[in-house]
Design an enzyme around this catalytic site. Structure first.
Site, mmCIF file in Angstrom:
data_model
loop_
_atom_site.group_PDB
_atom_site.id
_atom_site.type_symbol
_atom_site.label_atom_id
_atom_site.label_comp_id
_atom_site.label_asym_id
_atom_site.label_seq_id
_atom_site.Cartn_x
_atom_site.Cartn_y
_atom_site.Cartn_z
ATOM 1 C CE LYS A 82 -3.871 1.735 2.870
ATOM 2 N NZ LYS A 82 -4.636 1.446 4.087
ATOM 3 C CB SER A 157 -7.971 3.389 3.348
ATOM 4 O OG SER A 157 -7.152 2.785 4.296
ATOM 5 C CB SER A 181 -8.050 0.340 6.142
ATOM 6 O OG SER A 181 -8.807 1.506 6.407
#
Lengths: 507, 481, 94
Positions: A82, A157, A181
């Site tokens: 990420k 997210s 997330s």
């Protein structure tokens, strides 16, 4: 071996192929690069690619393996990280304009560990800006699509990492989980996603959102791969004061997460992995506020757990309904301070027209931050401000203690609890972006584990009416990450779903 | 209406650890800007603070030396505000639960109360380009070498009553910090910084008046002057019936007065909250005891001992303990069996005078404790006169050497043989008939003249007692009446 | 309820500049969120210690040993504006 045959594999499968010399790390890497080049424009999983670095690492590992070295944990395994985790020689943007050209001179601990384990990092994935969001719609750069159905969000997210794994662009990926997330996008994309016990994985190099809630964790297409990836990245790091010491782990993580333990639970039947486990089903998270087409597969899965010999009983988390408020006060307060360093002075975007320092701050942050980030910064600042601190921030931290106590009470008689990962399956783009509270509600089932620092794992357990996947969540006692994975393995075996595998093959 | 001053002092002492408080950058003097920095003290994305154990130890050490209570548990908090020298946009400090509570420093026989002391990190340094200071500068430059240096903020109660007392408090505090070796205590270099809070109230009133904060005082003298100036300013306002505005004022050394800081931004809302990246500290009483055992004797303790055990006066004890080096030197000399009073006199008198004149620190002189012991021995045995010894002392301080060898090489030995002295005295008397006559007629003060001339002729090396004894024998009786 | 003035004050503390429209919009959104938080008022938290950390560790300390870091050029490579070895910023007003 054709490239497409290398896509959608498990770590174990890739390692057998490597050992049997039917493929090499480089070949695996090239196959996945090709898949990305073909499909990522549509999907939007990545923000940047590190193909050359991956190729170089693959060649390096191929040489070492050919010299007869033992195959490290994740050798030849393409992974993605990420874009809020620092890596060298590439940008780390956090999905924000304020870090558009930031190149970190250091690696996150978890990223270092992936390299050590032989993993091949293919790129940085898309996210909601600074990890603030539940759909990845708040990225300043692009939208990421759900690999199962492109009209749907992948969740957030860590939507990019979920999409990359779900689409077969990599085998596992790292995400970060502050309020769900990792788990929520895993459930939206039909994947396994885990947030470990707080302190298991070092936060050094993870750009902080909410310091007392953030944890890095893996996405995978099966429990075993999730476990192996967690094993690779967990460990004591003296650069993170909140990261648990080795002696603490030795003392409290029982059973310990080891390769042997993983291999053992992988080889066992569902009954062997689940028999006798006492699992509480949280009544507050299976009632109002949860879509009916989510409740159904969850209850079915709960019944399946019982069939495998687990004892499933209803339990209560009395303060569960306050978790959302607590989270949005604590997380935003911490975030408001954590994001203050983005001021244009030492790195990142700076508005060069401002003639005075504070004017520069205003302009820089105005240009650099998106609306959701601004909203959360203001919320957090408000919660901490003079006159409001006691009623908001302090109160929230007190209720946080009560929620944690609720869990510990349950854990006196149960080893873990089960609930849906999210109140609904994935929604369509734009469906929730107008109303922040609606969007925040996506996290009601995942937030409690972050507040209490507990390990939580989501795995697919069925389909909603929309045919989008539904995730079931197991949350365990502190330091019980290994047992949790074992139970998840049991459930995965029992459920025997192949949602994502089939989707990849059909692509 | 008689007014009394109420003064409180806040001192930021930079701790002499090897590394910064939250990262492993060195604290040693840096040759150039941004040379001793790392991602942590630059506040880069994804980095985290890790607490320096030594900084905590120094905090405990200081607390013990200041008679404070060391907290059983303490923690860190974030103090949030934006400024160019603050990389994270917050300072890690201690707000709610500081490491030390209470305590006192003895000043002029009175215990001045301390409120608390806490650990925190320093900010970077700003240089303003294009002008002498902040105002009218074209732009500014930031150096983060100082960012995250360890500080101990020591806050007194508003317990000081005069500018002079404030200065004495500061000198004693600095002295203590140097004794326990936690801080260099250098105001001019910035390792010891001081802000003052000043208010006035009618004598006898318990309530405090409105206070102002005074900053930018860069020497002890400046502190005293600045506080004095502020007291005068407030007095004048009160006498006119005007109110005191609560504000921060900067001392201007050149002008000799304070000015309000240009922008008193609405009082900062620092939004303190517990630092989530650092775990709390529980300081065991065992750790405290270990630190206590390692403390050296403190100035107050030494002063007490010098008076009670060595019979020195309180003034002498105060001078001897003004710096650790002087006091340690004194101790070392006594360890070599030099007599306390003699050493004290030498150090307090000629040695201190020499330091003042040569503008040196004691450690920059070449005098050794052995020198001191030897010197005292030489005087008490009559080997040299005390006048000669004084010169010897100054020579030793300037250039060092060995007492015996110097006496020999410079021919400083005292002449105590009666023979030569008698001969010289006779010469003096012979060539001074009129003085002799005046003496005999009653001007006894002239004895000093003969004494002085004899001593001069003997180049100061004559044993005074012998001269006197011979004078007694050789001078005529004084006419009565 | 958070007023437009509150929003502007909070924005200022956080160095965010908002237009009139934005202030109004954020005030509306933030109000709804903050009103939602009012539910916490009904929770009895008498005597409950606020929870700042989810783990119970204490005394996490480091030895006082220098550890060399990255070279200055590397650490300043992302600097938006430099002046020799300094980070340069616009003049500081209020």
């Amino acid at each position: 071996m054709s490239k497409s045959q290398l896509i959608g594999r498990t770590i174990a499968e890739l390692h057998s192929l490597i050992k049997a010399k039917e493929t090499s790390c480089l070949e695996i890497t090239e196959a996945h690069i090709e898949a990305i080049e073909k499909g990522d424009e549509r999907l939007g999983a990545f923000l940047s690619y590190t193909f050359d670095q991956a190729r170089a690492a693959a060649a390096h590992w191929d040489e070492r393996l050919s010299n007869g070295e033992a195959v490290p944990l994740l050798a030849g395994v393409p992974v993605a990280i990420k874009d809020n985790m620092c890596e060298v020689d590439t940008r780390t943007t956090c999905g924000s304009k304020i870090l558009e050209n930031f190149v970190s001179p250091y690696r996150a601990y978890a990223v270092e560990k992936l390299h050590e384990a032989g993993a091949l990092i293919l790129g940085k994935t898309n996210l909601d800006e600074f990890a603030m969001g539940s759909s990845t719609e708040h990225s300043a750069y692009k939208v990421t699509r759900n690999p199962i159905d492109p009209d749907y969000v992948p969740g957030g997210s860590s939507g990019g990492s979920a999409a990359a794994v779900g689409a077969g662009f990599c085998v596992t990926a790292l995400g970060s989980d502050t309020g769900g997330s990792i788990r929520q996008p895993a459930s939206y994309c039909g994947l396994v996603g885990m947030k470990p016990t707080y302190g298991m994985v070092s936060r050094f190099g993870l750009v902080a959102f909410a310091s007392s809630l953030d944890q890095i964790g893996p996405f995978a297409r099966n429990v075993e791969d999730c476990a192996l990836t967690l094993l690779a990245i967990a460990g004591h790091d003296k650069r993170d004061s909140t990261c648990l010491s080795q002696s603490y782990r030795d003392q409290h993580a029982k059973p310990a997460l080891t390769k042997a333990f993983i291999q053992e639970f992988k080889s066992r039947s569902a009954e062997e992995n689940l028999k006798g486990k006492r699992i509480g089903i949280i009544k507050e998270l299976i009632g109002d506020g949860i879509d009916d087409d989510v409740k159904a597969p969850i209850l079915k899965a709960a019944a399946l757990l019982e069939k495998c010999g687990a004892r499933v009983e209803e339990v209560s988390l009395p303060h569960a309904k306050y978790a959302l408020s607590v989270y949005y006060l604590v997380a935003t307060a911490e975030a408001s301070a954590n994001l203050a360093r983005f001021d244009g002075v030492r790195y990142g975007h700076r508005n060069m027209d401002a003639a005075e320092l504070h004017a520069m701050y205003y302009a820089t942050r105005n240009e650099g931050f998106g609306a959701e980030v601004k909203r959360r910064i203001m919320l957090g600042t408000y919660a901490l401000s003079s006159g409001y601190y006691d009623a908001y921030y302090k109160k929230a931290q007190q209720v946080r203690a009560l929620i944690t106590a609720d869990f510990h009470k349950i854990f006196e008689n149960f080893e873990m609890v089960v609930s849906p990962t999210a109140p609904s399956a994935a929604f369509k783009f734009g469906a929730k972006s107008d109303d922040p509270i609606q969007m925040y509600m996506s996290d009601i089932a995942s937030i409690p584990a972050n507040l209490a620092g507990l390990p939580g794992i989501s795995l697919p357990c069925g389909l909603a009416d929309s045919n989008m996947p539904v995730g079931i969540q197991l949350v365990g006692r502190p330091m019980s990450d290994a047992s949790l994975l074992q139970a998840a393995q049991g459930l995965e075996t029992a459920l025997d779903l192949k949602l994502v595998a089939e989707k990849i093959k059909s692509n | 209406m008689a007014l009394e001053a109420v003064i409180g002092l806040e001192v930021h002492a930079q701790l002499k650890t090897n590394t910064k408080i939250f990262c492993s950058c060195p604290t040693a003097f840096a040759a150039s800007e941004n040379e001793q920095v790392c991602p942590v003290c630059l506040g880069m994305p994804g980095v985290l603070p890790v607490l320096n154990k030594k900084a905590v130890e120094f905090g405990i050490r200081t607390g013990l030396a200041l008679n404070s209570k060391i907290a059983e548990t303490c923690r860190f908090d974030r103090k949030n505000y934006f400024y160019a020298d603050l990389p994270k946009g917050y300072q890690i400090s201690q707000y709610e639960k500081p490491i030390c509570l209470g305590g006192y420093i003895e000043v002029n026989g009175r215990k001045v109360q301390i409120h608390r002391a806490h650990l925190e990190e320093d900010a970077g340094k700003l240089v303003h380009a294009g002008a002498a200071g902040l105002h009218c500068s074209d732009y500014s430059k930031v150096d983060f070498n100082r960012s995250s240096m360890p500080l101990l903020e020591i806050v007194s109660e508003p317990d000081l009553t005069s500018p002079e007392e404030a200065r004495l408090y500061l000198t004693e505090l600095r002295n203590i910090l140097r004794y326990i070796e936690v801080c260099d205590g250098n105001l001019e270099e910035g390792s010891f910084r001081c802000d003052a809070n000043v208010s006035l109230r009618p004598v006898g009133q318990k309530e405090l008046g409105t206070k102002t904060e005074i900053k930018n005082m860069n020497s002890f003298r400046a502190v005293q002057r600045a506080i004095q100036s502020e007291i005068e300013r407030q007095t004048a306002l009160i006498e006119k019936g005007e109110r005191i505005v609560q504000e921060t004022r900067l001392w201007n050394e050149a002008e000799g007065k304070t000015h309000p800081m240009r922008s008193k931004e609405e009082a900062h809302d620092y939004r303190y909250f517990p630092e989530p990246d650092l775990m709390p500290l529980t300081i065991s009483r065992q750790w405290v005891e270990e630190v206590r055992k390692s403390l050296p004797e403190l100035p107050a303790q030494r002063r007490q001992r010098y008076q009670s055990d060595l019979g020195l006066s309180s003034e002498d004890a105060a001078v001897l303990t003004e710096t650790k080096e002087l006091s340690d030197f004194f101790e070392s000399s006594l360890a070599l069996e030099a007599p306390a009073k003699a050493v004290a006199n030498w150090l307090i008198g000629p040695a201190t005078a020499y330091l003042k004149e040569s503008k040196k620190e004691f450690c920059q002189t070449a005098l050794t404790p052995q020198n001191m012991a030897d010197l005292c021995q030489a005087v008490s045995s009559g080997k040299v006169s005390s006048t000669i010894a004084k010169q010897l002392l100054l020579d030793l301080m300037a250039e060092g050497g060995d007492v015996a060898k110097l006496i020999e090489s410079k021919g400083l030995a005292q002449v105590s043989d009666e023979g030569p002295i008698k001969a010289i005295l006779q010469e003096v008397l012979d060539k001074s008939p009129s003085q002799l006559a005046d003496y005999a007629s009653g001007k006894v003060k002239l004895r000093q003249y003969f004494f002085g001339e004899a001593m001069k002729a003997l180049k100061g090396k004559a044993n005074p007692q012998v001269i006197n004894k011979l004078l007694d024998e050789m001078l005529p009786p004084v006419a009565a009446g | 309820m958070i007023s437009i003035k509150d929003v502007q004050h909070v924005a200022k503390l956080a160095r965010l500049s908002l237009t009139e429209d934005e202030s109004r919009q954020y005030a509306e959104q933030l109000s709804r969120i903050i009103d939602y938080f009012d539910e916490l008022k009904s929770v009895d938290t008498e005597g409950v210690e606020p929870m700042s950390h989810p783990i119970a560790a204490v005394n996490v300390l480091r030895e006082d040993e220098v550890c060399p870091s990255l070279p200055r050029e590397v650490l300043m490579a992302n600097a938006p504006l430099r002046d020799g070895n300094f980070f340069r910023v616009p003049k500081i007003g209020e």
